[in-house]
Design an enzyme around this catalytic site. Sequence first.
Site, PDB file in Angstrom:
ATOM      1  N   HIS A  85       0.447  -0.875   0.294  1.00  0.00           N
ATOM      2  CA  HIS A  85       0.111  -0.359   0.283  1.00  0.00           C
ATOM      3  C   HIS A  85       0.551   0.981   0.002  1.00  0.00           C
ATOM      4  CE1 HIS A  85      -2.471   3.046   1.380  1.00  0.00           C
ATOM      5  NE2 HIS A  85      -3.556   2.779   0.885  1.00  0.00           N
ATOM      6  N   GLU A 133      -3.514   2.765  -7.269  1.00  0.00           N
ATOM      7  CA  GLU A 133      -4.447   3.355  -6.509  1.00  0.00           C
ATOM      8  C   GLU A 133      -3.645   5.229  -6.322  1.00  0.00           C
ATOM      9  OE1 GLU A 133      -6.101   2.788  -2.524  1.00  0.00           O
ATOM     10  OE2 GLU A 133      -4.593   1.684  -2.407  1.00  0.00           O
TER      11      GLU A 133
END
Length: 214
Positions: A85, A133
């Site tokens: 992430h 993302e």
Amino acid sequence: MFVLVNLKAYPCDPVAVAEAARTVADAHGVRIAVAPQAAHIDRVAATGVETWAQHVAPVDHGSHTGHALAEAVADAGATGTLLNHSERRLRLADVDGALDAAERAGLSTVVCANNPEQVAAAAALGPDAVAVEPPALIGGDVSVATADPGIVEGAVAAADAVDPDVAVYCGAGVSTGDDLAAAADLGAEGVLLASGVAKADDPTAALENLVSGV
């Protein structure tokens, strides 16, 4: 569509969010998972919702103080894990090692990436899914599917060119049913979101709104 709710380290009630997710998933037949802090995995899993870890380390049993052992999160009730992430970046070799650890523990995997080029590199490592993302949009009010649809389409094409079996999800700014529908239209098979649910006054209502786009 798969909906993965990352609770990050937000000051929310992880059990309340998990119960809301389970209720909405059961009512609408939508796959919804919750990724809480590692210390809360067992409590979240006890609600019956699909539970994911926010990270596992590229280590095996041994002298690894402070690392999230894949077997430990699986024993606590997690069935999958996020990796790489934007807020927990890994070197490519460590992504590969963490994927090996997750496979060893029987965990599903989603590797996050910033752009289509990184999506291609991640897909080559053989995860179950990759998620694009853009960091600038994470935590914002505008979905990536609206702000930069080309990056989602590019990610889908990049992953397909490397390994058609790797699913593509998108995240950053996702919070509404329109966002979910837009992501699906661009070829994404799932979405990652966090603040839209974790910071909501009513997580059930937020998730009901989200799955209205399915």
